[in-house]
Design a protein around this motif. Structure first.
Motif, PDB file in Angstrom:
ATOM      1  N   GLU A   1       5.630  18.713   6.320  1.00 18.58           N
ATOM      2  CA  GLU A   1       4.432  18.534   5.502  1.00 18.58           C
ATOM      3  C   GLU A   1       3.279  19.411   6.018  1.00 18.58           C
ATOM      4  O   GLU A   1       2.566  20.051   5.234  1.00 18.58           O
ATOM      5  CB  GLU A   1       4.007  17.057   5.494  1.00 18.58           C
ATOM      6  N   ARG A   2       3.117  19.420   7.355  1.00 16.96           N
ATOM      7  CA  ARG A   2       2.032  20.211   7.945  1.00 16.96           C
ATOM      8  C   ARG A   2       2.283  21.705   7.766  1.00 16.96           C
ATOM      9  O   ARG A   2       1.358  22.482   7.506  1.00 16.96           O
ATOM     10  CB  ARG A   2       1.936  19.866   9.447  1.00 16.96           C
ATOM     11  N   LEU A   3       3.552  22.097   7.870  1.00 12.87           N
ATOM     12  CA  LEU A   3       3.911  23.510   7.691  1.00 12.87           C
ATOM     13  C   LEU A   3       3.567  23.969   6.279  1.00 12.87           C
ATOM     14  O   LEU A   3       2.996  25.049   6.084  1.00 12.87           O
ATOM     15  CB  LEU A   3       5.412  23.690   7.957  1.00 12.87           C
ATOM     16  N   LEU A   4       3.885  23.119   5.293  1.00 17.01           N
ATOM     17  CA  LEU A   4       3.593  23.476   3.907  1.00 17.01           C
ATOM     18  C   LEU A   4       2.087  23.572   3.670  1.00 17.01           C
ATOM     19  O   LEU A   4       1.608  24.464   2.964  1.00 17.01           O
ATOM     20  CB  LEU A   4       4.208  22.436   2.966  1.00 17.01           C
ATOM     21  N   GLN A   5       1.321  22.683   4.270  1.00 14.60           N
ATOM     22  CA  GLN A   5      -0.135  22.729   4.127  1.00 14.60           C
ATOM     23  C   GLN A   5      -0.702  24.033   4.698  1.00 14.60           C
ATOM     24  O   GLN A   5      -1.592  24.644   4.100  1.00 14.60           O
ATOM     25  CB  GLN A   5      -0.764  21.531   4.834  1.00 14.60           C
TER      26      GLN A   5
ATOM     27  N   ASN B   1       3.130  11.564   1.873  1.00 12.80           N
ATOM     28  CA  ASN B   1       2.689  11.526   3.273  1.00 12.80           C
ATOM     29  C   ASN B   1       2.014  10.203   3.593  1.00 12.80           C
ATOM     30  O   ASN B   1       2.292   9.567   4.620  1.00 12.80           O
ATOM     31  CB  ASN B   1       1.738  12.691   3.556  1.00 12.80           C
ATOM     32  N   GLU B   2       1.093   9.781   2.723  1.00 17.65           N
ATOM     33  CA  GLU B   2       0.416   8.503   2.944  1.00 17.65           C
ATOM     34  C   GLU B   2       1.400   7.338   2.817  1.00 17.65           C
ATOM     35  O   GLU B   2       1.280   6.325   3.520  1.00 17.65           O
ATOM     36  CB  GLU B   2      -0.737   8.331   1.943  1.00 17.65           C
ATOM     37  N   ALA B   3       2.364   7.452   1.894  1.00 26.08           N
ATOM     38  CA  ALA B   3       3.370   6.401   1.738  1.00 26.08           C
ATOM     39  C   ALA B   3       4.169   6.228   3.032  1.00 26.08           C
ATOM     40  O   ALA B   3       4.410   5.103   3.487  1.00 26.08           O
ATOM     41  CB  ALA B   3       4.302   6.740   0.573  1.00 26.08           C
ATOM     42  N   LEU B   4       4.593   7.348   3.635  1.00 26.33           N
ATOM     43  CA  LEU B   4       5.328   7.258   4.897  1.00 26.33           C
ATOM     44  C   LEU B   4       4.470   6.633   5.999  1.00 26.33           C
ATOM     45  O   LEU B   4       4.934   5.807   6.788  1.00 26.33           O
ATOM     46  CB  LEU B   4       5.781   8.655   5.331  1.00 26.33           C
TER      47      LEU B   4
ATOM     48  N   LYS C   1       0.843  -1.201   0.000  1.00 31.17           N
ATOM     49  CA  LYS C   1       0.000   0.000   0.000  1.00 31.17           C
ATOM     50  C   LYS C   1       0.878   1.251   0.000  1.00 31.17           C
ATOM     51  O   LYS C   1       0.587   2.245  -0.688  1.00 31.17           O
ATOM     52  CB  LYS C   1      -0.910  -0.019   1.225  1.00 31.17           C
ATOM     53  N   ALA C   2       1.968   1.223   0.766  1.00 28.52           N
ATOM     54  CA  ALA C   2       2.917   2.335   0.778  1.00 28.52           C
ATOM     55  C   ALA C   2       3.542   2.533  -0.594  1.00 28.52           C
ATOM     56  O   ALA C   2       3.678   3.664  -1.086  1.00 28.52           O
ATOM     57  CB  ALA C   2       4.009   2.087   1.818  1.00 28.52           C
ATOM     58  N   ASN C   3       3.911   1.431  -1.258  1.00 32.06           N
ATOM     59  CA  ASN C   3       4.491   1.534  -2.601  1.00 32.06           C
ATOM     60  C   ASN C   3       3.505   2.126  -3.596  1.00 32.06           C
ATOM     61  O   ASN C   3       3.886   2.881  -4.496  1.00 32.06           O
ATOM     62  CB  ASN C   3       4.943   0.150  -3.083  1.00 32.06           C
ATOM     63  N   ALA C   4       2.223   1.780  -3.440  1.00 32.11           N
ATOM     64  CA  ALA C   4       1.202   2.330  -4.340  1.00 32.11           C
ATOM     65  C   ALA C   4       1.063   3.839  -4.156  1.00 32.11           C
ATOM     66  O   ALA C   4       0.975   4.592  -5.136  1.00 32.11           O
ATOM     67  CB  ALA C   4      -0.137   1.633  -4.096  1.00 32.11           C
ATOM     68  N   PHE C   5       1.011   4.290  -2.903  1.00 26.48           N
ATOM     69  CA  PHE C   5       0.928   5.742  -2.655  1.00 26.48           C
ATOM     70  C   PHE C   5       2.161   6.458  -3.181  1.00 26.48           C
ATOM     71  O   PHE C   5       2.082   7.581  -3.667  1.00 26.48           O
ATOM     72  CB  PHE C   5       0.752   6.019  -1.160  1.00 26.48           C
ATOM     73  N   ARG C   6       3.312   5.798  -3.093  1.00 24.28           N
ATOM     74  CA  ARG C   6       4.521   6.407  -3.639  1.00 24.28           C
ATOM     75  C   ARG C   6       4.427   6.521  -5.157  1.00 24.28           C
ATOM     76  O   ARG C   6       4.856   7.509  -5.747  1.00 24.28           O
ATOM     77  CB  ARG C   6       5.738   5.572  -3.233  1.00 24.28           C
TER      78      ARG C   6
ATOM     79  N   ALA D   1      13.444   5.195   3.375  1.00 26.96           N
ATOM     80  CA  ALA D   1      14.538   6.052   2.908  1.00 26.96           C
ATOM     81  C   ALA D   1      14.250   6.581   1.509  1.00 26.96           C
ATOM     82  O   ALA D   1      14.513   7.749   1.201  1.00 26.96           O
ATOM     83  CB  ALA D   1      15.849   5.272   2.920  1.00 26.96           C
ATOM     84  N   ASP D   2      13.689   5.722   0.636  1.00 29.10           N
ATOM     85  CA  ASP D   2      13.359   6.152  -0.730  1.00 29.10           C
ATOM     86  C   ASP D   2      12.362   7.307  -0.712  1.00 29.10           C
ATOM     87  O   ASP D   2      12.505   8.286  -1.450  1.00 29.10           O
ATOM     88  CB  ASP D   2      12.763   4.979  -1.530  1.00 29.10           C
ATOM     89  N   VAL D   3      11.344   7.203   0.145  1.00 26.28           N
ATOM     90  CA  VAL D   3      10.328   8.260   0.207  1.00 26.28           C
ATOM     91  C   VAL D   3      10.944   9.557   0.713  1.00 26.28           C
ATOM     92  O   VAL D   3      10.712  10.642   0.167  1.00 26.28           O
ATOM     93  CB  VAL D   3       9.142   7.832   1.096  1.00 26.28           C
ATOM     94  N   TYR D   4      11.746   9.475   1.773  1.00 26.11           N
ATOM     95  CA  TYR D   4      12.407  10.683   2.284  1.00 26.11           C
ATOM     96  C   TYR D   4      13.318  11.303   1.227  1.00 26.11           C
ATOM     97  O   TYR D   4      13.439  12.525   1.129  1.00 26.11           O
ATOM     98  CB  TYR D   4      13.204  10.362   3.547  1.00 26.11           C
ATOM     99  N   SER D   5      13.966  10.454   0.437  1.00 30.46           N
ATOM    100  CA  SER D   5      14.819  10.971  -0.636  1.00 30.46           C
ATOM    101  C   SER D   5      14.001  11.731  -1.660  1.00 30.46           C
ATOM    102  O   SER D   5      14.375  12.818  -2.089  1.00 30.46           O
ATOM    103  CB  SER D   5      15.559   9.811  -1.307  1.00 30.46           C
ATOM    104  N   LEU D   6      12.864  11.173  -2.035  1.00 30.30           N
ATOM    105  CA  LEU D   6      11.981  11.848  -2.994  1.00 30.30           C
ATOM    106  C   LEU D   6      11.456  13.164  -2.428  1.00 30.30           C
ATOM    107  O   LEU D   6      11.213  14.112  -3.166  1.00 30.30           O
ATOM    108  CB  LEU D   6      10.807  10.931  -3.365  1.00 30.30           C
TER     109      LEU D   6
END
Length: 614
Positions: free
Chosen positions: A441-445, A98-101, A87-92, A128-133
């Motif tokens: 993420e929350r700050l940007l929102q 955010n949902e992926a993390l 499910k995380a890979n799909a959100f990515r 780590a991949d998600v944080y890199s992205l």
């Protein structure tokens, strides 16, 4: 280029959890899953395989949810972990990081709680991949190292090589070339032992990028050539386009424009051949830049239009799909015409000596086919015209209309001086301290929530948004078209901005929205123009901008601080209260005023007084 390389990390990051996603296999497994005769344990295993092999994000999420539900019912930690990981890979895949993390951290918790050591290492790679992205370098590196340390104690060479390759990519993005080359070399050794060609292709390509950045062009080209051969042989054309375009960047920085153009054109041709829309857009932009550097503006503009068209087609898939269908119909019809004409010619050879009527039939048939061809030509011309209009609309979204038309006609925009422009700066009090205690993420929102409403207010008063700098919001009135009423409009807009921020602060449903805004306004002359070649930006300069910025800095939360110039222009509409002086570089001492809304009685008197004078 950074976006492209991060995408490579994303593609290969899935390697640890699934060495060969196969859509055809997923489709066949779906048919097996629908059979009612399967045992629960068999269904769980098939659901896991479908979720791993599925390439479509929405279907991947649907099957992952089924796997999560069924594994929870039978209390299977291993299958539950797989459900959340896929499910995380799909959100990515969808770009919802955010949902992926969130799903990755759930999977990590399951692995830790149930002592699933190999699974824990794998989920650390995907985190780590998600944080890199997301651009969070430090967090990405920490999770990669943690995964590598765990995998070195386990018998999972494939996942270890993947983690090392992605860590090398992360170091490369931040110009730590020695560390990047170190981890690429280590991962390459493992890929060769595993005889995994696709992994080796990525590894060689990434090493080529490092050598290019180091200035070792021969090694860079040798590695890139081998990578391209392997990836093309395995049908993985997307990274080939990225690698070729990066080589174009390397040679462009070295001043070797002809070599850079060669690599960029190769990337564009390959992307067109395999219909890679993202890469057509990016490669067209690169070719446009190179043509612009060489002074070939017509080709530069043509490729830039292609970039915009394909960029828009990716964002607006439904509209583009309809257009693609029309184009496909036309191309199929063209091919059919060619085939029919060839067959007709052969028949003519057999019939020409037998019946004259055969010739008449052929002529009639050809006339019909030409009529169809003309209809398709007209339809295609209409499509091209719509694309042209779309390109013009996209340009108007970036620049003011007058400026966009000047850029379109002349290829450049002349700077203009405006004698009377009102400039407004607004920022949030204690924003740095506020940002320290909030997730990025929350700050940007929150910033997007405020600035989106500011944009609506600016449009309402027909003002011009110039730019945002962090938490600072800058607008101007009186350009690109002079407007005598712009001081009153920009002050009215500032009151609405203040009201919105205050009402948001009082909203109990928005606990994080506790910011206070301070505003500064000055009216005077400015110079306006367009800067940049790759990404156009409309901006203004002059003492007026500097003074407005100083007034904003000297203001207080919940206050609108204006200069004497602005006060004199709006005093018939708003109450100005003198608050002191401020020293401005190159301008000496300037008077400042706080603005208040006039009471209805005062406002009526001022309106009556003006009417008597008139």
């Amino acid at each position: 280029m950074k976006k492209g390389i991060f995408t490579l990390i994303f593609i290969f990051g899935a390697f640890a959890s699934c060495l060969s996603q196969n859509q055809a296999k997923a489709d066949s497994l779906e048919k097996i899953y629908l059979k009612n005769s399967l045992k629960p344990s068999e269904k769980l295993e098939i659901l896991k395989q479908i979720a791993e092999e599925q390439l479509e994000p929405e279907k991947k999420i649907a099957y992952a949810n089924r796997l999560i539900k069924m594994s929870s019912e039978v209390d299977s930690a291993s299958f539950l972990f797989s459900g959340h990981l896929q499910k995380a890979n799909a959100f990515r895949l969808k770009g919802d990081f955010n949902e992926a993390l969130k799903e990755n951290f759930i999977a990590a918790s399951i692995a830790s709680k149930n002592e699933l050591q190999n699974e824990k290492a794998i989920v650390n790679i995907t985190i780590a991949d998600v944080y890199s992205l997301m651009g969070s370098h430090k967090r990405a590196v920490n999770y990669y190292h943690e995964a590598i340390e765990e995998l070195q104690t386990l018998n999972d060479s494939a996942s270890l090589a993947s983690a090392m390759l992605n860590l090398g990519d992360e170091y490369f993005q931040h110009q730590n070339l020695d560390s990047a080359l170190y981890y690429f070399n280590k991962s390459g050794i493992i890929f060769r032992k595993l005889n995994y060609e696709t992994g080796l292709g990525y590894n060689l390509g990434n090493m080529g990028l490092v050598y290019a950045a180091m200035g070792e062009n021969k090694k860079a080209e040798d590695n890139m050539h081998r990578a391209v051969q392997i990836l093309e042989r395995n049908g993985d054309f997307y990274p080939v386009c990225v690698y070729l375009r990066y080589m174009a960047d390397v040679y462009l920085e070295k001043g070797q424009d002809s070599l850079a153009m060669g690599f960029a054109l190769q990337s564009l041709d390959l992307a067109r051949s395999y219909g890679l829309k993202d890469e057509i857009s990016e490669s067209s932009l690169k070719v446009s830049q190179l043509y612009e550097n060489s002074g070939d503006l017509p080709r530069a503009f043509q490729n830039y239009k292609e970039h915009i068209v394909y960029r828009d087609s990716v964002r607006n898939l439904a509209a583009t799909q309809e257009m693609a269908n029309l184009r496909a119909d036309y191309e199929v019809a063209q091919k059919q015409i060619e085939v029919d004409l060839l067959n007709q010619q052969r028949r003519n050879q057999r019939l020409i000596n037998i019946l004259v009527i055969g010739i008449m039939t052929v002529v009639a048939f050809l006339a019909f086919m030409l009529h169809r061809r003309n209809r398709y030509i007209k339809k295609t011309s209409a499509i091209i015209e719509r694309e042209k209009n779309r390109s013009e609309r996209l340009l108007l979204n970036i620049l003011p209309e007058e400026t966009a038309m000047e850029l379109k006609e002349n290829g450049h925009v002349r700077a203009k001086k405006f004698e009377k422009v009102s400039v407004l700066f607004a920022d949030f009090k204690d924003f740095s301290r506020y940002a320290e205690h909030m997730e990025p993420e929350r700050l940007l929102q929150n910033l997007d929530y405020y600035f989106s409403e500011f944009d609506k207010i600016v449009d309402k008063y027909n003002l011009e948004k110039i730019k945002t700098l962090g938490d600072c919001y800058m607008i101007a009135g009186g350009l690109p078209f002079p407007d005598d009423d712009h001081p009153r409009k920009i002050v009215a807009a500032s009151f609405e901005i203040m009201d919105f921020v205050n009402s948001t602060k009082r909203d109990q449903n928005l606990p994080d929205a506790s910011l206070e805004v301070r505003i500064g306004i000055h009216t005077g002359p400015v110079v306006a123009g367009v800067v940049g070649h790759k990404k156009f930006a409309y901006d203004i300069w002059g003492d007026t901008v500097n003074i407005a910025s100083r007034l904003q800095t000297a203001s207080e939360a919940g206050k609108i601080n204006v200069s004497e110039n602005t006060c004199m222009l709006v005093k018939d509409f708003f109450e100005c209260h003198y608050r002191g002086e401020i020293e401005v570089k190159n301008r000496g001492i300037l008077k400042m005023y706080y603005l208040n809304r006039p009471s209805s009685e005062v406002h009526q008197k001022k309106t009556y007084h003006r009417a008597e004078q008139e």
